[in-house]
Structures are given as structure tokens and as C-alpha cells.
Design an enzyme around this catalytic site. Structure first.
Site, mmCIF file in Angstrom:
data_model
loop_
_atom_site.group_PDB
_atom_site.id
_atom_site.type_symbol
_atom_site.label_atom_id
_atom_site.label_comp_id
_atom_site.label_asym_id
_atom_site.label_seq_id
_atom_site.Cartn_x
_atom_site.Cartn_y
_atom_site.Cartn_z
ATOM 1 N N THR A 69 0.834 -1.207 0.000
ATOM 2 C CA THR A 69 0.000 0.000 0.000
ATOM 3 C C THR A 69 0.865 1.252 0.000
ATOM 4 O O THR A 69 0.526 2.257 -0.619
ATOM 5 C CB THR A 69 -0.914 0.020 1.246
ATOM 6 O OG1 THR A 69 -1.552 -1.244 1.390
ATOM 7 C CG2 THR A 69 -1.958 1.109 1.148
ATOM 8 N N ARG A 103 7.901 -2.637 2.671
ATOM 9 C CA ARG A 103 7.929 -2.625 4.127
ATOM 10 C C ARG A 103 8.211 -4.026 4.646
ATOM 11 O O ARG A 103 7.489 -4.968 4.332
ATOM 12 C CB ARG A 103 6.574 -2.145 4.656
ATOM 13 C CG ARG A 103 6.664 -1.352 5.920
ATOM 14 C CD ARG A 103 5.332 -0.758 6.272
ATOM 15 N NE ARG A 103 5.065 0.499 5.592
ATOM 16 C CZ ARG A 103 4.058 1.316 5.919
ATOM 17 N NH1 ARG A 103 3.245 0.992 6.907
ATOM 18 N NH2 ARG A 103 3.869 2.446 5.268
ATOM 19 N N SER A 159 6.265 3.993 8.499
ATOM 20 C CA SER A 159 5.110 4.727 8.999
ATOM 21 C C SER A 159 4.732 4.375 10.431
ATOM 22 O O SER A 159 5.531 4.537 11.329
ATOM 23 C CB SER A 159 3.939 4.504 8.054
ATOM 24 O OG SER A 159 2.874 5.333 8.411
ATOM 25 N N HIS A 160 3.530 3.840 10.619
ATOM 26 C CA HIS A 160 3.014 3.591 11.956
ATOM 27 C C HIS A 160 3.517 2.270 12.539
ATOM 28 O O HIS A 160 3.172 1.925 13.669
ATOM 29 C CB HIS A 160 1.488 3.570 11.920
ATOM 30 C CG HIS A 160 0.984 2.591 10.908
ATOM 31 N ND1 HIS A 160 1.023 2.844 9.569
ATOM 32 C CD2 HIS A 160 0.474 1.351 11.053
ATOM 33 C CE1 HIS A 160 0.531 1.793 8.915
ATOM 34 N NE2 HIS A 160 0.206 0.873 9.791
ATOM 35 N N LYS A 182 10.077 4.106 0.473
ATOM 36 C CA LYS A 182 9.023 4.575 -0.435
ATOM 37 C C LYS A 182 9.661 5.472 -1.475
ATOM 38 O O LYS A 182 10.630 6.172 -1.182
ATOM 39 C CB LYS A 182 7.968 5.403 0.313
ATOM 40 C CG LYS A 182 7.413 4.752 1.564
ATOM 41 C CD LYS A 182 6.208 5.517 2.096
ATOM 42 C CE LYS A 182 6.609 6.674 2.990
ATOM 43 N NZ LYS A 182 5.441 7.324 3.631
ATOM 44 N N ASP A 219 1.774 10.042 13.444
ATOM 45 C CA ASP A 219 2.403 8.721 13.411
ATOM 46 C C ASP A 219 3.905 8.806 13.106
ATOM 47 O O ASP A 219 4.480 9.890 13.060
ATOM 48 C CB ASP A 219 1.694 7.809 12.404
ATOM 49 C CG ASP A 219 1.968 8.230 10.964
ATOM 50 O OD1 ASP A 219 2.223 9.424 10.741
ATOM 51 O OD2 ASP A 219 1.928 7.359 10.074
ATOM 52 N N ASP A 257 5.869 8.659 10.504
ATOM 53 C CA ASP A 257 6.399 9.511 9.442
ATOM 54 C C ASP A 257 5.602 10.800 9.259
ATOM 55 O O ASP A 257 5.795 11.516 8.275
ATOM 56 C CB ASP A 257 6.487 8.739 8.128
ATOM 57 C CG ASP A 257 5.140 8.233 7.640
ATOM 58 O OD1 ASP A 257 4.243 8.035 8.479
ATOM 59 O OD2 ASP A 257 4.973 8.058 6.426
ATOM 60 N N ASP A 288 2.387 11.527 8.625
ATOM 61 C CA ASP A 288 1.303 11.749 7.663
ATOM 62 C C ASP A 288 -0.085 11.453 8.232
ATOM 63 O O ASP A 288 -1.091 11.764 7.613
ATOM 64 C CB ASP A 288 1.547 10.992 6.341
ATOM 65 C CG ASP A 288 1.750 9.504 6.523
ATOM 66 O OD1 ASP A 288 1.654 9.022 7.667
ATOM 67 O OD2 ASP A 288 2.019 8.820 5.505
ATOM 68 N N ARG A 289 -0.144 10.853 9.416
ATOM 69 C CA ARG A 289 -1.466 10.575 10.005
ATOM 70 C C ARG A 289 -1.784 11.565 11.113
ATOM 71 O O ARG A 289 -0.893 12.208 11.658
ATOM 72 C CB ARG A 289 -1.507 9.165 10.595
ATOM 73 C CG ARG A 289 -1.291 8.090 9.574
ATOM 74 C CD ARG A 289 -1.548 6.741 10.199
ATOM 75 N NE ARG A 289 -1.392 5.700 9.188
ATOM 76 C CZ ARG A 289 -1.939 4.499 9.253
ATOM 77 N NH1 ARG A 289 -2.672 4.170 10.298
ATOM 78 N NH2 ARG A 289 -1.745 3.621 8.308
ATOM 79 N N GLU A 317 -9.898 6.570 6.232
ATOM 80 C CA GLU A 317 -10.391 6.236 7.568
ATOM 81 C C GLU A 317 -9.252 5.922 8.526
ATOM 82 O O GLU A 317 -9.446 5.918 9.735
ATOM 83 C CB GLU A 317 -11.369 5.060 7.510
ATOM 84 C CG GLU A 317 -10.848 3.792 6.835
ATOM 85 C CD GLU A 317 -9.745 3.087 7.578
ATOM 86 O OE1 GLU A 317 -9.848 3.013 8.808
ATOM 87 O OE2 GLU A 317 -8.795 2.603 6.929
ATOM 88 N N SER A 318 -8.074 5.625 7.977
ATOM 89 C CA SER A 318 -6.922 5.244 8.795
ATOM 90 C C SER A 318 -6.198 6.460 9.364
ATOM 91 O O SER A 318 -4.994 6.406 9.596
ATOM 92 C CB SER A 318 -5.966 4.420 7.946
ATOM 93 O OG SER A 318 -5.650 5.115 6.749
ATOM 94 N N LYS A 368 -0.746 12.488 2.540
ATOM 95 C CA LYS A 368 -1.546 12.885 3.683
ATOM 96 C C LYS A 368 -0.624 13.611 4.658
ATOM 97 O O LYS A 368 0.578 13.403 4.643
ATOM 98 C CB LYS A 368 -2.241 11.689 4.314
ATOM 99 C CG LYS A 368 -1.362 10.507 4.701
ATOM 100 C CD LYS A 368 -2.268 9.355 5.102
ATOM 101 C CE LYS A 368 -1.506 8.184 5.695
ATOM 102 N NZ LYS A 368 -0.963 7.259 4.680
ATOM 103 N N ARG A 402 -8.825 -6.478 7.797
ATOM 104 C CA ARG A 402 -9.508 -5.276 8.271
ATOM 105 C C ARG A 402 -10.977 -5.382 7.913
ATOM 106 O O ARG A 402 -11.326 -5.666 6.766
ATOM 107 C CB ARG A 402 -8.922 -4.020 7.627
ATOM 108 C CG ARG A 402 -7.433 -3.840 7.825
ATOM 109 C CD ARG A 402 -7.035 -2.377 7.598
ATOM 110 N NE ARG A 402 -5.613 -2.182 7.453
ATOM 111 C CZ ARG A 402 -4.733 -2.155 8.444
ATOM 112 N NH1 ARG A 402 -5.139 -2.351 9.698
ATOM 113 N NH2 ARG A 402 -3.454 -1.950 8.209
#
Ligand code: VG1
Ligand code: CO
Length: 543
Positions: free
Chosen positions: A18, A22, A113-114, A126, A277, A279, A281-282, A364-365, A376, A496
Site C-alpha cells: 500500500t 515494508r 510509517s506507523h 518509499k 504517526d 512519518d 502523515d497521520r 479512515e486510517s 496525507k 480489516r
């Protein structure tokens, strides 16, 4: 300086998910694993010679090693210049802005990321293209193909570059500029938001806590929230990025940011709580006594964006990932603007943003962002919230309630079953897909099913398609259950399950979310036999 060409053998698992490649740190530490991937990337980027490459990461363990490898390989592969964040630090949205601002060819962002960090944690690579956005599948597929055939990589023999101070170095004829990771980003934020109004709000006693979770947003949040906006020192906590995130899990949700949640629900709650988070972006948004679900936050930000100077002219359109609730759709409808539903992952928003068809996007994440960058952006969402609070002079809870009273409420929750057996997860999804025609035909429990499919997306800008993006089952009253497998995990599979129920304006908006969704949660289990197949009593994460 001679360029060395080193023989290597391919790995067969370098397929980006995604959001980039990773894996466990130990996996990346295999001989030539990093080099193979970076060379496969460069081989898939025609025209990069002489161009500028941006490099940075979220400061997690192994960042420093990989940055030096990437610099040496960029020099050997003919890049003209590398711009790298001081200390190797660049948040994902920060990197996106740097790429755009300096018209770079692209950028490498080192982050998982998270996901947890440290020697036993995760690492990731990335690639972002010249628009500042995550590489589209066209590029990631090419990189993967190349990685399965690679036989050699190129590197120069040079000492490590000192990234601790700003300045320009030279590596085998290539310039390496160490830049301030925060300055350009902070300046961009200042063009979008009414910093004076937000500063006035802080000056008159508004209290906030921002939890940077020992991850990359710390320096950004300190400089902007405490520095430029004048919030008292100590407003930003856990502000120093650590290689293992202080042994934490830098995922800003109700499980891993529980302390923040408890504070905001407690007797001495500040007015506003937020977190970001690994990196950057959240975002997590919590008002005093009011948690804002990310799907609602997207809708609220879109509905109120015009209150911030950068969006005063209004927004062109909204896009959301398919599993995100339809709350934003109602805002788009009212504003009479375009609404798009895309597969999960920010890379699918890029074309819509580039074409000017949408201004605000969200998932939604806990990801929201706009056309100011192509990622984001956690801090952006926090600042837009602050701008809205300053302009409306109301609390978060009041604003959320008014929104529901106007648009209705989309009760929404996601249940994750992490680290389940991959074969079990794949069979569950296959069986579910096989069941769809029958479900469409018969409905369930006497309820009519108006939608039962595996989501496919046709990009309206470039005509590219993406299929098998998640099974959706929808009922005529706006109720929906979505099932998909995560593309960011590194161990086993993560299922999920996204559950949504619409309660129209004037309905009961004060129910507990899990209770309001309990019949649907049970129904999801019955349709997919989750508990029986995974041998779990329940989800590992509920958001
Ligand atoms: C998850 C989220 C998705 C997000 C992605 C990357 O993907 O669901 O919405 O874009 O992480 O976010 P998945 O495939 O595991 O569901 V981040 O903050 O890791 O760059
Ligand atoms: Co992230």
C-alpha cells in the site's frame, strides 16, 4: 572517483505494498537487499541523470545506514544532486513539499510509517515522483519486475556524509545539500492558515496537547505549535524522534495513543488533543470529551475548510478511500462538488489532485490532506482544526454535534485482526468473493443487499485500473461492511473489517459506536466466519 559495479542476485519479494516496500529491519539487513531495491528503483526511472533526488526518513533504526547507501548509489547512478534532511529527518508530507518546492525529480522516504521501529521492528522504503506523491502502480510494478532480474548495482566508494549540520557536500562529483527539514514546511503552513487567529486563541488560554509519539513530527510540531503559534512549552510531548520510538508503537489510534485519549476524557482535559504517526502523515483528533473518527474529521474539515485563508475560495472536490465512511459524500453533495471513491492508499489520490479535480482527500486510517502536497499530512490536519476552532470560537464537541445535526451521523468502526495466518486470510477472502453473487440474490436476514462486489477502480484522469481492492457489502439504508487485507503489515496477514451505519439528521446521534454497530459486527462475523477461521475471540485493534 570510480563507480563500482557489484554483482548481486535478485530477491523475489521486493513488491511494494500500500505504501512502499515494508519489511522487518532484519529482512532489510540481508546482503544487498537494500542495494537491490534502490538499484531496481533507479533502473525504473528513465531521465534521472543530472536530476535532483530528495532523501529523508522518520528517524527510525537503520535510517542512517540506508541514507548513506542511497547517497552513494545516487552518485553512482548519475543523479546531479541530493537534498537530504538534517540528521536524515524528513516527514512524509515534508518530503513531498521539498520535492515540489525545489522541482526535484523525486524522493526516497525511509519509513515504515506507523509500524514499530528498532532493531527488531520494521523498516521501509518509499519512492515519491516529481509531483511529490507516492509512486503510482505503474512505477512500483516496474520496480518489482526489475528487482526479480537484477544482476548488479552501482555504488561509489566514499566516506559517510556528515548529516548533522546544514551545508553542501560533494560525493563523487554529486552535490549533497543538507537542508533544514522544518523551515520550508512551516512556511507553507503559514500560507494556508490564519496563524494570528490561532496564536490569539492560545494567548487567551486555549489548552492543547500534541503527542509526537517520539516520531518525526516532533521537530515540526515544536517549531510550529510552540514556536510560531506561541503555545506554552510542553504542549508538544514526546517531541524527540527516537530510533525505536521510545519502545512505542507510533500509530495514533485509540489503542496506542490511549494516554492522550484518557487525558481528553478526564477531569482536567485540555481543549484539544492530537497525535501523529511515525512519518508524520497521520493525525488523531480528540476534543475535550469528544473523539473525532477520522472519517468524520475528513467531512468536518471539508465542510469548514473555507474558514482557513488557504481554502477561502472553496474546495474543488473531495476524494476518500473506499473503506472510509460516506460522511464526506454528504458534504460534497451539499457543496455541489465532485466526490471520488478510490482504493486504499494515498497514491490513488495523486492524479485527481494534479488534475485539480479534488482539493481535500482522506482515509479512515487517520490520514487527511489537501493539494498543498501530494501526501496525507498529520500536522496540516491539526492546524486546519485549530484554524476552524479559532474561527468558529466553539469547542470540538459542539462543532461535531452541529455537523451531525446537519448531515446525519455515520457510525463507523474498523476491526483489525492482526498477524493471522496468511493462508487462512486468503481463503477467507476467496470464499467471501465466491459468496457475493448469492448474497446479492438473497439478501441476508431479510435485508436487501444493494451492493456486493470486490471494489475495482477506474482512474478518471489516466484511465488506469485497480481491481480486487476490497469486498463491500452494502444495504439500502446506507449500512455497509467492507473486508480487505492490509498491504502494510510485515508478519502474516491483517484482516480489516470496516463497519458503517448511517443515522440521518434528527436521529439518535449519542449512542456508543460499538453498541450502535453491534448487530452489524455480528453480521460481519457470520458472513465471513472470522472468529472460527482465525481462532480469535475478537479483533486486536478497534478504531
Ligand atoms: C494502511 C491504511 C491506509 C494507508 C496505509 C499507509 O494500509 O489502511 O489507509 O494509506 O496504511 O499509511 P493497509 O494496506 O495496511 O490497510 V502510512 O501512515 O503507513 O504511510
Ligand atoms: Co504514516
Amino acid at each position: 572517483m570510480t563507480i563500482r559495479t557489484i554483482a548481486t542476485t535478485p530477491y523475489d519479494d521486493q513488491k511494494p505494498g500500500t505504501s512502499g516496500l515494508r519489511k522487518r529491519v532484519t529482512h532489510f539487513q540481508q546482503p544487498n537487499y537494500v542495494e537491490n531495491f534502490i538499484q531496481s528503483l533507479f533502473d525504473s526511472l528513465p531521465g534521472h541523470e543530472g536530476q535532483t533526488l530528495v532523501i529523508g526518513g522518520d528517524g527510525r533504526y537503520f535510517n542512517d545506514t540506508v541514507i548513506q547507501i542511497a547517497i552513494r548509489m545516487a552518485a553512482a547512478n548519475g543523479f546531479g544532486k541530493v537534498m537530504v534532511g538534517q540528521g536524515g529527518i524528513l516527514s512524509t508530507p515534508g518530503a513531498s513539499h521539498i520535492i515540489r518546492h525545489y522541482a526535484a525529480f523525486g524522493g526516497i522516504v525511509l519509513s515504515a510509517s506507523h509500524n514499530p521501529g528498532g532493531p527488531e521492528g520494521d523498516f521501509g522504503i518509499k519512492y515519491n515522483a516529481s509531483n511529490g506523491g507516492p509512486a503510482p502502480e505503474k512505477i512500483t510494478n516496474a520496480v518489482y519486475e526489475r528487482s526479480r532480474q537484477i544482476t548488479e548495482y552501482k555504488v561509489v566508494d566514499t566516506p559517510d556524509v556528515d548529516l548533522s549540520a546544514l551545508g553542501v557536500h560533494e560525493v563523487a562529483g554529486m552535490a549533497v545539500e543538507v537542508i533544514d527539514p522544518v523551515a520550508d514546511y512551516a512556511a507553507l503552513m503559514e500560507t494556508l492558515f490564519d496563524f494570528d487567529a490561532i496564536a490569539d486563541m492560545f494567548a487567551s488560554g486555549f489548552r492543547m496537547r500534541f503527542d509526537a509519539m517520539h516520531a518525526v513530527t516532533g521537530p515540526y510540531a515544536k517549531a510550529i505549535i510552540e514556536g510560531r503559534l506561541g503555545a506554552p512549552e510542553g504542549t508538544v510531548i514526546n517531541a524527540v524522534p527516537l530510533p525505536d520510538f521510545g519502545d512505542g508503537h507510533p500509530d495514533p489510534n485509540l489503542v496506542y495513543a490511549k494516554d492522550l485519549y484518557d487525558l481528553l476524557m478526564g477531569p482536567d482535559a485540555p481543549d484539544f488533543g492530537a497525535a501523529s504517526d511515525g512519518d508524520g502523515d497521520r493525525n488523531l483528533i480528540i476534543g475535550r470529551n469528544r473523539f473525532v473518527t477520522p472519517s468524520d474529521s475528513l467531512a468536518l474539515l471539508a465542510a469548514n475548510a473555507h474558514l482557513a485563508p488557504g481554502y477561502a475560495k472553496g474546495i474543488a472536490g473531495i476524494a476518500r478511500s473506499m473503506p472510509t465512511s460516506a460522511a464526506a459524500d454528504r458534504v460534497a453533495e451539499k457543496l455541489g462538488i465532485e466526490m471520488h471513491e478510490t482504493p486504499t492508499g494515498w497514491k490513488f489520490f495523486g492524479n485527481l489532485l494534479d488534475a485539480g479535480r479534488v482539493t481535500i482527500c482522506g482515509e479512515e486510517s487517520a490520514g487527511t490532506g489537501s493539494d498543498h502536497v501530494r501526501e496525507k499530512d498529520g500536522l496540516w490536519a491539526v492546524l486546519l482544526w485549530l484554524n476552524i476552532l479559532a474561527a468558529r470560537k466553539q469547542g470540538v464537541d459542539e462543532i461535531v454535534r452541529e455537523h451531525w445535526a446537519t448531515y446525519g451521523r455515520n457510525y463507523y468502526s474498523r476491526h483489525d485482526y492482526e498477524e493471522i495466518d496468511t493462508a487462512v486470510a486468503n481463503r477467507l477472502m476467496d470464499d467471501l468473493r465466491a459468496k457475493l453473487p448469492e448474497l446479492r440474490e438473497t439478501g441476508i436476514d431479510g435485508r436487501e443487499i444493494i451492493l456486493a462486489d470486490d471494489f475495482s477502480y477506474l482512474d478518471p484522469v489516466d484511465g488506469s485500473t485497480a481491481s480486487k481492492q476490497g469486498v463491500r457489502i452494502g444495504f439500502s439504508d446506507g449500512t455497509r461492511i467492507v473486508f480487505r487485507l492490509s498491504g502494510t503489515g510485515t508478519v502474516g496477514a491483517t484482516l480489516r473489517v470496516y463497519i458503517e451505519r448511517y443515522e440521518p439528521a434528527g436521529g439518535a446521534h449519542d449512542r456508543d459506536t460499538q453498541e450502535a454497530l453491534s448487530d452489524l459486527i455480528a453480521l460481519a462475523d457470520r458472513i465471513a466466519q472470522i472468529k472460527a477461521r482465525t481462532e480469535r475471540d475478537g479483533p486486536t485493534v478497534v478504531t
